[in-house]
Write an enzyme that holds these catalytic residues in place. Structure first.
Site, PDB file in Angstrom:
ATOM      1  N   GLU A 323       0.861  -1.286   0.266  1.00 40.82           N
ATOM      2  CA  GLU A 323       0.152  -0.124  -0.230  1.00 40.82           C
ATOM      3  C   GLU A 323       0.914   1.044  -0.225  1.00 40.82           C
ATOM      4  O   GLU A 323       0.207   2.151   0.687  1.00 40.82           O
ATOM      5  CB  GLU A 323      -1.175   0.217   1.387  1.00 40.82           C
ATOM      6  CG  GLU A 323      -1.729  -1.698   1.836  1.00 40.82           C
ATOM      7  CD  GLU A 323      -2.742  -1.285   2.428  1.00 40.82           C
ATOM      8  OE1 GLU A 323      -2.934  -0.799   3.470  1.00 40.82           O
ATOM      9  OE2 GLU A 323      -3.759  -1.434   1.747  1.00 40.82           O
ATOM     10  N   ASP A 397      -8.547  -8.863   4.677  1.00 47.49           N
ATOM     11  CA  ASP A 397      -8.273  -7.405   5.932  1.00 47.49           C
ATOM     12  C   ASP A 397      -8.873  -8.123   6.365  1.00 47.49           C
ATOM     13  O   ASP A 397     -10.163  -6.835   6.247  1.00 47.49           O
ATOM     14  CB  ASP A 397      -8.610  -6.502   4.160  1.00 47.49           C
ATOM     15  CG  ASP A 397      -7.548  -4.932   4.985  1.00 47.49           C
ATOM     16  OD1 ASP A 397      -6.899  -5.777   6.769  1.00 47.49           O
ATOM     17  OD2 ASP A 397      -7.589  -4.018   4.684  1.00 47.49           O
ATOM     18  N   GLU A 425     -12.584  -2.391  11.902  1.00 40.42           N
ATOM     19  CA  GLU A 425     -12.428  -1.306  10.588  1.00 40.42           C
ATOM     20  C   GLU A 425     -13.850  -1.946  10.110  1.00 40.42           C
ATOM     21  O   GLU A 425     -14.434  -0.919   9.457  1.00 40.42           O
ATOM     22  CB  GLU A 425     -10.897  -1.738  10.047  1.00 40.42           C
ATOM     23  CG  GLU A 425     -11.329  -0.982   8.620  1.00 40.42           C
ATOM     24  CD  GLU A 425      -9.514  -1.005   8.728  1.00 40.42           C
ATOM     25  OE1 GLU A 425      -8.827  -2.259   9.067  1.00 40.42           O
ATOM     26  OE2 GLU A 425      -9.497  -0.560   7.199  1.00 40.42           O
TER      27      GLU A 425
HETATM   28  O1  GCW Z   1      -6.955  -2.958   6.780  1.00 39.33           O
HETATM   29  C1  GCW Z   1      -6.152  -1.881   6.002  1.00 39.33           C
HETATM   30  C2  GCW Z   1      -6.299  -0.658   6.142  1.00 39.33           C
HETATM   31  C3  GCW Z   1      -4.902   0.758   6.261  1.00 39.33           C
HETATM   32  C4  GCW Z   1      -3.744  -0.450   6.906  1.00 39.33           C
HETATM   33  C5  GCW Z   1      -3.863  -1.611   6.543  1.00 39.33           C
HETATM   34  C6  GCW Z   1      -2.636  -2.571   6.857  1.00 39.33           C
HETATM   35  C7  GCW Z   1      -2.182   0.460   8.750  1.00 39.33           C
HETATM   36  O2  GCW Z   1      -7.189  -0.392   5.913  1.00 39.33           O
HETATM   37  O3  GCW Z   1      -5.495   1.135   7.174  1.00 39.33           O
HETATM   38  O4  GCW Z   1      -2.587   0.071   7.339  1.00 39.33           O
HETATM   39  O5  GCW Z   1      -5.087  -2.350   6.266  1.00 39.33           O
HETATM   40  O6  GCW Z   1      -2.698  -3.257   7.742  1.00 39.33           O
HETATM   41  O7  GCW Z   1      -1.688  -2.493   7.165  1.00 39.33           O
END
Ligand code: GCW
Length: 734
Positions: A323, A397, A425
């Protein structure tokens, strides 16, 4: 402070007093005032409340004398905690002593520090430094409860166990308990930025008050350490994995050292997220290439500097080439090259590196669920001894439900560390009640079959399957500056349960819920049973109203608040919902079978066969692995479309029931906490309804099918839901 509970009786009494000024009524009112304390949740599960009036309260056993052997540091923390706990539970602290001199004593420590413990000759083999025994014994002629350990930290953990027994009303006789943690590293990961913004945080600002550190040590840090030690957590990563290199500058390292000083007596090591490009950003180098000698030297010098300030520093956590974060691939090197370079820098000091496997490439057209496996499996066996690869529980995720990550079982030569998300989240932020222990349990108990039946994920991470000594688990924290720490009272349970399962993955989520409820709210069965019932149903309710049957990644874009199954377009396909649900006029679901993306083949053969076969795939993962027609027959006999719609309704209905149950507890739970939970449940019900309505409106626009008989149509057209915007929703990436 005592408050009156708002029983109908009390109110009518108040009315009667006004009209009749009746002294009798006043006396009655005083009499019926229950001992429900005014509480704000700050005390967490460490309330040490005196027995509830009329309920099966904390243990009737009284400790008459407290003997904690040992010098300052961990033993002092142990002594203070026991004094505090016993004072609360017994209505007064017992006498302190250097040795047991009377019946009913509590003796805590190591054989090295206490001759009385040494003389008992307890077998402490195999308990390591963190394990302990709790024994009812006779010490120099006096009936005594003994908490014994090889090291001081074990005695502290044992003391917390003993306090838990007392808090949950268990007698202290005939005890013979042996406990040791399964995993070496049990830690929280804070996604906290240096400006106190918490990524995916829903509980206020970061608790780390960087600006006032190191001069001001907020007492909250000590309470944080106490709470974590009480559940066996022994590490904390202070800053976000989307890291800022500044945390490694001398100014911030002084602040980190100050926090480490508060954590030390509680057996908690401090770790930092390291930004891979730090040698360029704060080191003045023009590269961060792990093969570059200057870069290697920079990290070695930096590690030396950190350890000079914090001799027990734990090590680094790294999010690299994920990312948009910098990483070794920027220089044509592998994840192992990057991890090993950092590992070599901390190795002389006994530090570790936790290298995250949450990677998926910008350019790869491959199913996102497959990418981490594809990148990491070829590196198996190439990581240095002090590296753990940290893997999220599922391949996408932290969704409300995911199958276990195929990397578990896929890298036998590398110790893999579990990463769970405690913060919610994708499960309604802090306002939705969703107890996550059943999710953790489901993943830990999942069978990878890599070495035959019984090769559970729990056995992969505890090292027993492949013979690893370095083992660990991380939970992305849900802690913030909110008075109740987690944003909602019930979210405290997710922090608690994470720690308990990190200590012992065999514990059941229900037993943990019972324990937590008794300590956090009340021992009264009229509270425990309904509250545990709510908790145990709650995660499935979220799955139902956000998208059941294997749907995933269908939330609002960016902030992840609320429904967004229509999300499409934008910078990358695998950040959209349509990529994941693939709904069209014929059907819905992501075909990950051998005929589709073939993600199933990343699992061991017996698991792959099940997931590949639409008739054998558990229905909760149907749409994760299969694209099926809307008419696909489900086990209930209903077509998929009808089943999906009914699940949305079932989720809303469960929340309605939770709300009703909670309303029935009015008067049995302190007014402050009761009111906040009630208000949050009302929010949850509205939002569950919103998820249900918006999702049905969207999927019906694609399926073109009528709603099953008796099902209410969404009150608004799809466009209404699509037009909703939430520009300042909390927790979004900055
Ligand atoms: O779950 C996603 C999140 C990001 C997060 C990323 C990760 C810290 O939306 O906010 O960044 O994963 O785990 O690296």
């Amino acid at each position: 402070m005592l408050t009156l509970t708002r029983h109908a009786g009390d109110l009518s009494c108040v009315r009667a007093m006004r009209t009749l000024a009746s002294g009798l009524c006043a006396a009655l009112l005083l009499f019926t005032a229950t001992a429900v304390q005014a509480e704000d949740g700050y005390a967490l599960w460490l309330r040490y409340a005196a027995p509830d009036a009329g309920a099966a309260g904390p243990s009737a056993t009284r400790v008459t004398q407290l003997v904690v052997a040992g010098s300052p540091g961990v033993p002092s923390a142990t002594r203070e905690e026991l004094q505090r706990g016993l004072a609360g539970l017994q209505g007064g602290a017992p006498a302190n002593g250097d040795a047991v001199t009377r019946a009913g004593a509590l003796l805590v420590g190591t054989p090295a520090a206490s001759p009385q413990i040494a003389r008992l000759g307890l077998d402490l083999d195999g308990l390591g430094g963190e394990g302990y025994r709790i024994r009812s014994a006779v010490v120099d002629g006096h009936a005594t409860t003994v908490v014994a350990a090889n090291e001081d930290i074990g005695a502290l953990y044992g003391a917390f166990h003993l306090l838990r027994l007392l808090q949950t009303g268990q007698p202290l006789d005939g005890l013979d308990i042996r406990e040791a943690p399964r995993l070496a590293v049990r830690m929280l990961n804070h996604w906290d930025n240096l400006d106190r913004y918490v990524e995916r945080g829903y509980a206020g600002q970061s608790i780390w008050d960087w600006h006032r550190l190191p001069g001001w040590l907020d007492p909250r840090y000590t309470d944080y350490a106490r709470a974590n030690a009480s559940i066996g957590i022994n590490g904390t990563v202070l800053n976000n994995v989307n890291a800022n290199a500044d945390v490694l500058t001398p100014m911030y390292l002084d602040k980190v050292a100050a926090i480490a000083g508060v954590m030390r007596p509680y057996g908690i090591k401090v770790y930092l997220s390291a930004r891979f490009s730090a040698p360029m950003e704060i080191g003045g180098l023009d590269t961060a290439d792990p093969a570059d000698a200057d870069v290697q030297r920079w990290w070695r010098t930096k590690a030396d500097e950190v350890y000079a300030l914090i001799p027990d520093f734990g090590g680094f956590l790294v999010k690299a080439n994920s990312e948009g974060q910098p990483g070794p691939q920027d220089y044509g090197r592998s994840h192992a090259d990057g991890a090993n370079m950092l590992a070599d820098a901390v190795a002389p000091h006994g530090g570790i590196v936790m290298w995250r496997a949450f990677v998926y490439s910008d350019e790869e057209p491959v199913d996102r669920a497959k990418q981490a496996y594809n990148e990491f499996v070829p590196l198996d066996g190439t990581f240095h001894d002090n590296v753990l690869v940290q893997v999220k529980n599922g391949p996408i995720d932290f969704q409300p439900r995911e199958p276990f990550h195929p990397l578990f079982g896929g890298m036998p030569k590398t110790p893999l560390m579990m990463e769970f998300q405690i913060t919610k989240e994708y499960l309604g932020f802090s306002t939705h009640l969703a107890y996550k222990a059943p999710l953790y349990e489901e993943v830990l108990d999942a069978d990878t079959h890599v070495q035959g039946p019984g090769s559970t994920v729990a056995r992969v991470i505890d090292g027993s399957l492949d013979g690893h000594a370095l083992t660990g688990i991380a939970g992305v924290a849900n802690i913030g500056s909110d008075r109740n720490w987690s944003g909602s009272h019930f979210d405290q349970a997710n922090w608690y349960a994470f720690g308990r399962l990190a200590w012992n993955s065999d514990l059941s989520s229900r037993d943990i819920a019972v324990e937590w409820t008794r300590m956090t709210f009340s021992n009264d069965p009229a509270v425990v049973e309904p509250v545990v019932g709510m908790m145990m149903a709650s995660r499935e309710a979220v799955v139902d109203y956000t998208g059941a049957l294997g749907l995933h990644h269908v939330m609002g874009r960016g902030h992840h608040y609320g429904p967004g199954p229509w999300v499409e377009g934008g910078p990358r396909a695998d950040w959209t919902s349509v990529y994941f649900h693939r709904a069209d006029g014929n059907g819905i679901g992501f075909d990950r079978t051998r005929r589709g993306s073939d993600a199933v083949s990343q699992y061991a053969a017996p698991v792959a066969e099940v997931f590949d076969d639409v008739t054998r795939t558990p229905e909760e993962f149907l749409l994760w692995f299969h694209h099926v027609p809307w008419s696909h027959p489900m086990r209930s006999g209903r077509p998929l479309w009808d089943e999906l719609v009914l699940r949305y309704d079932r989720g809303v209905e469960t929340v309605r029931g939770m709300r009703e149950t909670w309303a029935g507890l009015d008067g049995r739970i302190d007014a402050g906490r009761h009111a906040q939970v009630a208000a949050f449940l009302a929010i949850q019900q509205d939002e569950a309804q919103w998820w249900r309505d918006a999702s049905i409106a969207y999927f019906q626009s694609i399926s073109g099918r009528p709603l099953p008989a008796g099902v209410a149509p969404p009150p608004h057209p799809l466009e209404h839901y699509k037009a909703l915007e939430f520009p300042h929703a909390p927790g979004d990436t900055q």
